[in-house]
Motif scaffolding. Structure first.
Motif, PDB file in Angstrom:
ATOM      1  N   GLN A 146       3.974   0.874 -10.330  1.00 44.40           N
ATOM      2  CA  GLN A 146       3.358   1.609 -11.445  1.00 44.40           C
ATOM      3  C   GLN A 146       3.671   3.104 -11.358  1.00 44.40           C
ATOM      4  OE1 GLN A 146      -0.613  -0.052 -10.836  1.00 44.40           O
ATOM      5  NE2 GLN A 146      -0.756  -0.389 -13.048  1.00 44.40           N
ATOM      6  N   SER A 147       3.650   3.624 -10.151  1.00 36.78           N
ATOM      7  CA  SER A 147       3.971   5.052 -10.000  1.00 36.78           C
ATOM      8  C   SER A 147       5.436   5.320 -10.340  1.00 36.78           C
ATOM      9  CB  SER A 147       3.679   5.518  -8.567  1.00 36.78           C
ATOM     10  OG  SER A 147       2.297   5.679  -8.388  1.00 36.78           O
TER      11      SER A 147
ATOM     12  N   SER B  44      -4.209   4.131   0.706  1.00 32.65           N
ATOM     13  CA  SER B  44      -5.342   5.064   0.786  1.00 32.65           C
ATOM     14  C   SER B  44      -6.252   4.910  -0.421  1.00 32.65           C
ATOM     15  CB  SER B  44      -4.837   6.500   0.867  1.00 32.65           C
ATOM     16  OG  SER B  44      -4.489   6.923  -0.426  1.00 32.65           O
ATOM     17  N   GLU B  45      -7.371   5.591  -0.331  1.00 36.56           N
ATOM     18  CA  GLU B  45      -8.349   5.540  -1.429  1.00 36.56           C
ATOM     19  C   GLU B  45      -7.998   6.565  -2.514  1.00 36.56           C
ATOM     20  OE1 GLU B  45     -11.095   3.381  -1.527  1.00 36.56           O
ATOM     21  OE2 GLU B  45      -9.917   2.494   0.104  1.00 36.56           O
TER      22      GLU B  45
ATOM     23  N   ALA C  46      -1.776  10.650  -6.806  1.00 37.90           N
ATOM     24  CA  ALA C  46      -1.323  11.208  -5.522  1.00 37.90           C
ATOM     25  C   ALA C  46      -0.031  10.519  -5.085  1.00 37.90           C
ATOM     26  CB  ALA C  46      -2.398  11.036  -4.462  1.00 37.90           C
ATOM     27  N   LEU C  47       0.021   9.209  -5.290  1.00 37.44           N
ATOM     28  CA  LEU C  47       1.228   8.449  -4.951  1.00 37.44           C
ATOM     29  C   LEU C  47       2.380   8.850  -5.876  1.00 37.44           C
ATOM     30  CD1 LEU C  47       2.620   6.096  -3.443  1.00 37.44           C
ATOM     31  CD2 LEU C  47       1.538   4.516  -5.073  1.00 37.44           C
ATOM     32  N   THR C  48       2.091   8.952  -7.164  1.00 39.44           N
ATOM     33  CA  THR C  48       3.129   9.332  -8.141  1.00 39.44           C
ATOM     34  C   THR C  48       3.684  10.724  -7.806  1.00 39.44           C
ATOM     35  OG1 THR C  48       1.845   8.095  -9.760  1.00 39.44           O
ATOM     36  CG2 THR C  48       3.607   9.489 -10.627  1.00 39.44           C
ATOM     37  N   GLN C  49       2.810  11.651  -7.488  1.00 43.69           N
ATOM     38  CA  GLN C  49       3.273  13.012  -7.163  1.00 43.69           C
ATOM     39  C   GLN C  49       4.108  13.026  -5.880  1.00 43.69           C
ATOM     40  OE1 GLN C  49       3.481  15.640  -8.831  1.00 43.69           O
ATOM     41  NE2 GLN C  49       2.098  15.191 -10.534  1.00 43.69           N
TER      42      GLN C  49
END
Ligand code: SAM
Ligand code: SF4
Ligand code: SF4
Length: 385
Positions: A88-89, A333-334, A339-342
Motif C-alpha cells: 500500500q505504501s 510498528s504501531e 511513516a512507512l511511506t515516508q
C-alpha cells in the motif's frame, strides 16, 4: 529457536540505515517521487519465500543450497497482511505493477490469499494493479485456476529447454519438461495471459535449445524471452565466457526465422521485443513475439523503475546490490502507514544505482564483486528476480 546460520558467501552484508529526511518529509501526496537519476517508482517485486524445489546452477547451486543450508524461519517472513500493508505504501508512491517471486513463489502456502488481498488494492489513478508472478512452473498445473480466481492477472514461467536431458542439467533436480509444459497449458486455460516464458541461456549448456524453444512457442500466444546469464549473487561461479550475448542468440534465430524489431510497449521495459515476419515479409502479430533481456551486454538502468522487497521485509534498489534497507521494524510498528511511506520515499529519493551501466563501462568482474565497490552481491533466490 536456533539462530539463522547461512554460509558466509551468500549472507547479505547487513542493512543500510533508513535515510532521515533533513528538511521535512521526502515526499508529499500528489508529488511525483523520483530518484537521483529522475527515475520514478513503478514496479515492485515481492519475494514471498527464499526456498525453491529446483537447484538451477545459475541461481541456487546444489553445493551451497544443500541440506546444511538454513533458510529463513517462518517468524522472519512478512505475513500476508504485512506484505499488503507494505505494498500500500509503494502504491501511494506510484507503483502500478506487482510481481510475486522468490525462491519459488508457489511454495508459499495459501498464496492465493495474498493475491486476493493485493488484488483489492487500486493504483493512484484508481485502476486495477497489474499483478503477475514468476514461477518455475512445477506447481502451476495444480494452482493456475485458484491463482486466477484470486485475482492474478498473468504469469511468467521459466523454462530453459525442451530436451529433458538439458533441462534436468539446468534445474539439477531431475524435473521433467512435460510437467512445466502442462503448467503453462493450465495457466493458458485459466486465462493467466499473456504468458511469458523466460529462458536463461548458458553458453555450452543449453544454447542448442534456442531454436527448438522458438519453434515450439511461435504462434502459441506466448512470448518467449531469452535472458543473458547474469552475474547475480556470489555463488553461481559466473564466468563471462558462459554468457551468450543476445546478439548471438538473435543470430541463431535468424538462421531460420525472419524477425523484425518492435517498439517498447512501456517505459522501463526490460526486454527488447521482436516480432515474426510472414512469407510476404510483413509483421504477423498472430505468430507472437520474442524478447531479449540483455542485462550483461546492454544496460537498461536509465529507466529502471523497479524496487525489490525480500521475504523478510528488506528493500533492495538494484538486483546487484549488496545491501538493503530493513523495513520490517516499520512494517511491524504501531506507527501509522505514512511513516512507512515516508521511509520508502526517503530511500527511493536517494537511489543512484546503475550497476549494469557501470559493468558495461568497466571490465566484467567475477566471483560476486560489483564493478565499483567490490562488495559481495545479494543472492537472486533471496531478493527475487
Ligand atoms: N523460481 C521462480 C522462477 O525460476 O521463475 C522465480 C524466481 S527466479 C530467481 C526469477 C527469474 O530469475 C527466473 O526466470 C530465472 O531464470 C532468473 N534467473 C535466476 N538466476 C539468474 C541468472 N544468474 N541469470 C539470469 N537469470 C537468472
Ligand atoms: Fe529456483 Fe527460480 Fe532460482 Fe531456479 S531460478 S533455483 S527455479 S528460484
Ligand atoms: Fe535496475 Fe540495477 Fe538492473 Fe540497472 S542493474 S537495470 S539499476 S536492477
Amino acid at each position: 529457536m536456533s539462530e539463522r546460520v547461512i554460509p558466509i558467501i551468500s549472507q547479505p552484508l547487513g542493512n543500510l540505515p533508513i535515510p532521515q529526511a533533513l528538511k521535512g518529509p521526502a515526499w508529499a501526496p500528489g508529488q511525483q517521487l523520483l530518484d537521483q537519476r529522475k527515475r520514478p517508482l513503478r514496479d515492485l517485486r515481492i519475494s514471498v519465500t527464499d526456498r525453491c524445489n529446483f537447484r538451477c546452477s545459475y541461481c541456487m547451486p546444489k553445493e551451497i543450497f544443500n541440506n546444511d543450508y538454513v533458510y529463513l524461519p517462518h517468524s522472519a517472513l512478512l505475513s500476508f497482511e504485512e506484505i499488503t500493508r507494505t505494498a500500500q505504501s509503494f502504491i501511494a508512491l506510484g507503483v502500478e505493477k506487482l510481481r510475486l517471486t522468490g525462491g519459488e513463489p508457489l511454495l508459499r502456502k495459501n498464496l492465493e490469499v495474498l493475491i486476493a488481498q493485493l488484488a483489492a488494492l487500486k493504483t493512484l489513478a484508481g485502476q486495477d494493479l497489474d499483478i503477475t508472478l514468476t514461477t518455475n512452473g512445477s506447481l502451476l498445473a495444480k494452482k493456475a485456476q485458484a491463482l486466477k480466481s484470486a485475482g492474478l492477472k498473468r504469469v511468467t514461467v521459466s523454462l530453459d529447454g525442451l530436451d529433458d536431458e538439458v533441462f534436468k542439467q539446468m534445474n539439477d533436480v531431475d524435473f521433467p519438461v512435460s510437467d512445466v509444459l502442462e503448467g503453462i497449458q493450465a495457466a493458458q486455460a485459466a486465462g493467466l495471459g499473456p504468458i511469458k516464458v523466460n529462458m536463461v541461456v548458458k553458453r555450452g549448456t543449453n544454447e542448442q535449445e534456442i531454436l527448438p524453444m522458438a519453434r515450439y512457442f511461435k504462434g502459441k500466444g506466448i512470448a518467449l524471452r531469452f535472458i543473458e546469464y547474469m552475474d547475480v549473487g556470489a555463488t553461481n561461479g559466473w564466468r563471462m565466457n558462459e554468457v551468450m550475448p543476445s546478439a548471438d542468440i538473435l543470430h541463431v534465430l535468424q538462421t531460420e526465422m525472419s524477425l523484425t524489431p518492435l517498439q517498447a510497449s512501456q517505459a522501463g521495459e526490460t526486454a527488447e521485443r521482436w516480432g515474426y515476419l510472414n512469407e510476404q515479409g510483413v509483421h504477423d502479430v498472430s505468430l507472437g513475439e520474442i524478447g531479449f533481456i540483455s542485462s550483461v551486454t546492454k544496460a537498461f538502468c536509465s529507466d529502471c523503475n523497479r524496487a525489490r522487497l525480500t521475504t523478510e521485509g528488506q528493500l533492495y534498489l538494484c538486483l546487484f546490490a549488496s545491501q538493503g534497507y530493513d523495513l520490517k521494524p516499520l512494517v511491524r510498528s504501531e506507527l501509522d502507514q505514512s511513516a512507512l511511506t515516508q521511509a520508502i520515499a526517503a530511500i527511493w529519493s536517494q537511489r543512484d544505482d546503475r550497476y549494469s551501466e557501470l559493468r558495461v563501462s568497466e571490465p566484467a568482474l567475477e566471483n560476486g564483486s560489483t564493478p565499483s565497490g567490490a562488495k559481495r552481491k545479494v543472492e537472486m533466490s533471496y531478493i527475487g528476480g
